[in-house]
Design a protein around this motif. Structure first.
Motif, PDB file in Angstrom:
ATOM      1  N   HIS A 216       0.853  -1.199   0.000  1.00 35.23           N
ATOM      2  CA  HIS A 216       0.000   0.000   0.000  1.00 35.23           C
ATOM      3  C   HIS A 216       0.888   1.248   0.000  1.00 35.23           C
ATOM      4  N   PHE A 232     -10.706  -5.454  -6.576  1.00 40.15           N
ATOM      5  CA  PHE A 232     -10.673  -6.355  -5.417  1.00 40.15           C
ATOM      6  C   PHE A 232     -10.201  -5.527  -4.209  1.00 40.15           C
ATOM      7  N   SER A 233     -10.904  -4.429  -3.970  1.00 42.05           N
ATOM      8  CA  SER A 233     -10.395  -3.428  -3.016  1.00 42.05           C
ATOM      9  C   SER A 233     -10.588  -3.804  -1.563  1.00 42.05           C
ATOM     10  N   HIS A 234     -11.563  -4.714  -1.277  1.00 39.20           N
ATOM     11  CA  HIS A 234     -11.958  -4.956   0.106  1.00 39.20           C
ATOM     12  C   HIS A 234     -12.292  -3.605   0.746  1.00 39.20           C
ATOM     13  N   ASP A 254     -15.294  -3.849  -5.918  1.00 41.11           N
ATOM     14  CA  ASP A 254     -15.321  -5.122  -5.197  1.00 41.11           C
ATOM     15  C   ASP A 254     -16.715  -5.707  -5.378  1.00 41.11           C
ATOM     16  N   SER A 255     -16.831  -7.025  -5.159  1.00 44.95           N
ATOM     17  CA  SER A 255     -18.163  -7.633  -5.259  1.00 44.95           C
ATOM     18  C   SER A 255     -18.887  -7.568  -3.918  1.00 44.95           C
ATOM     19  N   ALA A 281     -19.228  -4.724  -8.231  1.00 46.02           N
ATOM     20  CA  ALA A 281     -19.300  -5.560  -9.431  1.00 46.02           C
ATOM     21  C   ALA A 281     -18.384  -6.765  -9.287  1.00 46.02           C
ATOM     22  N   ASN A 282     -18.670  -7.754 -10.092  1.00 46.75           N
ATOM     23  CA  ASN A 282     -17.708  -8.824 -10.290  1.00 46.75           C
ATOM     24  C   ASN A 282     -16.529  -8.210 -11.052  1.00 46.75           C
ATOM     25  N   ALA A 283     -15.317  -8.446 -10.575  1.00 49.76           N
ATOM     26  CA  ALA A 283     -14.156  -7.753 -11.123  1.00 49.76           C
ATOM     27  C   ALA A 283     -13.983  -8.038 -12.622  1.00 49.76           C
ATOM     28  N   ASP A 303      -5.832  -7.000  -6.646  1.00 46.93           N
ATOM     29  CA  ASP A 303      -5.395  -7.839  -5.520  1.00 46.93           C
ATOM     30  C   ASP A 303      -6.468  -8.879  -5.227  1.00 46.93           C
ATOM     31  N   PRO A 305      -8.595 -12.524  -4.472  1.00 52.68           N
ATOM     32  CA  PRO A 305      -8.452 -13.607  -3.490  1.00 52.68           C
ATOM     33  C   PRO A 305      -7.572 -14.706  -4.086  1.00 52.68           C
TER      34      PRO A 305
HETATM   35  N1  SAH Z   1      -6.804  -5.277  -1.703  1.00 48.81           N
HETATM   36  C1  SAH Z   1      -7.291  -5.527  -0.364  1.00 48.81           C
HETATM   37  C2  SAH Z   1      -7.512  -6.989  -0.066  1.00 48.81           C
HETATM   38  C3  SAH Z   1      -8.332  -7.731  -1.107  1.00 48.81           C
HETATM   39  S1  SAH Z   1      -9.045  -9.229  -0.535  1.00 48.81           S
HETATM   40  C4  SAH Z   1      -6.316  -4.900   0.623  1.00 48.81           C
HETATM   41  O1  SAH Z   1      -5.260  -4.436   0.226  1.00 48.81           O
HETATM   42  O2  SAH Z   1      -6.637  -4.836   1.801  1.00 48.81           O
HETATM   43  C5  SAH Z   1      -9.933  -9.770  -1.911  1.00 48.81           C
HETATM   44  C6  SAH Z   1     -11.242  -9.038  -2.165  1.00 48.81           C
HETATM   45  O3  SAH Z   1     -11.748  -9.525  -3.389  1.00 48.81           O
HETATM   46  C7  SAH Z   1     -12.352  -9.236  -1.148  1.00 48.81           C
HETATM   47  O4  SAH Z   1     -12.770  -8.000  -0.659  1.00 48.81           O
HETATM   48  C8  SAH Z   1     -13.500  -9.895  -1.945  1.00 48.81           C
HETATM   49  O5  SAH Z   1     -14.776  -9.373  -1.588  1.00 48.81           O
HETATM   50  C9  SAH Z   1     -13.161  -9.515  -3.343  1.00 48.81           C
HETATM   51  N2  SAH Z   1     -13.615 -10.426  -4.403  1.00 48.81           N
HETATM   52  C10 SAH Z   1     -13.512 -11.763  -4.464  1.00 48.81           C
HETATM   53  N3  SAH Z   1     -13.939 -12.234  -5.652  1.00 48.81           N
HETATM   54  C11 SAH Z   1     -14.309 -11.146  -6.371  1.00 48.81           C
HETATM   55  C12 SAH Z   1     -14.822 -10.959  -7.686  1.00 48.81           C
HETATM   56  N4  SAH Z   1     -15.022 -11.991  -8.515  1.00 48.81           N
HETATM   57  N5  SAH Z   1     -15.081  -9.705  -8.103  1.00 48.81           N
HETATM   58  C13 SAH Z   1     -14.874  -8.650  -7.289  1.00 48.81           C
HETATM   59  N6  SAH Z   1     -14.388  -8.764  -6.044  1.00 48.81           N
HETATM   60  C14 SAH Z   1     -14.114 -10.000  -5.587  1.00 48.81           C
END
Ligand code: SAH
Length: 398
Positions: A216, A232-234, A254-255, A281-283, A303, A305
């Motif tokens: 970060h 995939f921001s969480h 993020d989803s 959204a789905n990424a 980033d 999962p």
């Molecule tokens: N980047 C964050 C951690 C990400 S964890 C940090 O630095 O703290 C992974 C994230 O991906 C989770 O929040 C989860 O909700 C999201 N996620 C998982 N599958 C996804 C998808 N298909 N589309 C969008 N988000 C997704």
């Protein structure tokens, strides 16, 4: 107090004794003589590990039902595993974190790497979240909790039973409050000048990902004046750090709606709501749509999962990482930056880099690799256990 009457388990002659002597913390089922007595040991029992010649190697916790049948707790074959023993391990773990961080927000225990196999503890000031992911830790939960309160002074200990490893150890998924009262609202956590809201008791994946802290910070260095997309921001790990680094506009995708709501609250607490937006959204769909609309950013972070949580899932996982790179690269402006991360230990750095480069190449872009990041120092790596080094963050300039 020594305990020579404790049961012993024995290695087969073909077991890799040298690896164990040199610090490898796991003994697999096929390396042990699994006689009736050993199989009858209660999960989490503390026993003596002996080599094939009956020379003692140390004190281990056994779980006859798990492929990781024994976990090394102490080189001393007579070690007594009680609250005082746990406290000694916790003090060692704490002194590293206190040296590196100026506030009590970090991963306090990173399992095997901190000499507490299968135990993960994240600290949020006065509250600790404990994940007992191995049978011995579940069996010694009282001792662990007592030691944790004594060593750190935390007043609240939450048990998080969501760890992936628990099912393999035959453990349930029941969360609990072990000490004190659970916080009734998400806690603000400051890192790298950003404010993150950590929901420690919420339904889905909770808390914060402390492991990306250094990455970060690197992204914040690239963010001045930049249009940023955090996929995939969480709760906004990279995106809020970029806001703190002076980004002109940040979009978190993020989803998970609850995660995005926490990200927005973090941005609000930073007084930066006017530079911040979220997209639920789905990424893969979201990035495809943005690509079709020819959206452009100066900095894109992905980033996801763990796409390759185990060796059998590796090929599929690498294809998913490649797809992420292929969809993200077109969204990066010329001379912009693309950060691609993987938290799958099965995807080693070389294969992961290869997958990213294939995706970038298929998008018709060329890349310079300007930085390679890993987990921060509160996630120490145990060199004898490859699994403890899982996080990769590649920073490309396109
Ligand atoms: N980047 C964050 C951690 C990400 S964890 C940090 O630095 O703290 C992974 C994230 O991906 C989770 O929040 C989860 O909700 C999201 N996620 C998982 N599958 C996804 C998808 N298909 N589309 C969008 N988000 C997704």
């Amino acid at each position: 107090m020594s305990d020579l009457s404790r049961p012993a388990i024995r290695l087969k002659p073909k077991a890799n004794v040298r690896a164990i002597r040199h610090g490898s913390p796991w003994v697999f089922d096929n390396e042990l003589v699994l006689d009736r007595r050993t199989k009858a040991l209660a999960p989490g029992s503390i026993v003596r590990l002996e080599d094939a010649e009956r020379i003692a190697l140390g004190t281990v916790a056994v779980n006859p039902g798990s492929r990781i049948t024994a976990r090394m707790l102490d080189r001393n074959p007579e070690a007594v595993i009680d609250a005082a023993w746990c406290a000694a391990r916790l003090r060692k773990a704490l002194s590293l974190r206190q040296r590196v961080y100026d506030a009590p927000f970090y991963r306090l225990v990173h399992a095997e790497s901190d000499g507490l196999p299968g135990v993960v503890i994240d600290r949020f000031g006065d509250t600790a979240v404990l994940q007992p992911n191995a049978a011995w830790a579940e069996a010694h939960l009282d001792a662990l909790t007592e030691a944790l309160c004594e060593v750190t002074g935390v007043s609240c200990v939450l048990k998080n039973a969501g760890g992936r490893g628990r099912a393999l150890e035959g453990l349930d998924d029941q969360d609990a409050v072990l000490r004190g009262t659970a916080p009734d609202a998400p806690l603000p956590v400051e890192m790298n000048g950003a404010v993150y809201m950590a929901d420690l008791t919420g339904g889905q994946k909770t808390g914060l990902f402390y492991d990306q802290r250094e990455n970060h910070a690197f992204v914040a260095r690239l963010a001045q004046g930049a249009r940023v997309l955090d996929v995939f921001s969480h709760v906004g790990g990279f995106g809020l750090a970029a806001l703190a680094g002076g980004a002109s506009r940040v979009t978190c995708l993020d989803s998970s709606a609850p995660a995005l709501a926490l990200a927005a609250e973090g941005a609000a607490r930073m007084g930066a709501s006017d530079r911040f937006e979220t997209t639920e959204a789905n990424a893969f769909d979201g990035m495809t749509t943005m690509g079709a609309a020819q959206a452009l950013y100066d900095l894109v972070i992905c980033d996801p999962p763990a796409f390759a949580p185990s060796k059998p899932a590796l090929d599929k996982g690498l294809r998913a990482y490649e797809r992420v790179a292929r969809l993200a690269a077109p969204l990066v402006a010329e001379d912009g930056y693309l950060v691609l991360c993987s938290c799958s230990h099965a995807a080693d750095p070389v294969s992961f880099t290869g997958a990213c480069l294939r995706g970038i190449g298929r998008a018709g872009r060329r890349a310079q690799l300007i930085h390679t990041g890993a987990a921060g120092p509160d996630h120490p790596l145990l060199p004898q256990l490859a699994e403890s080094g899982y996080l990769k963050a590649l920073v490309f300039r396109l």
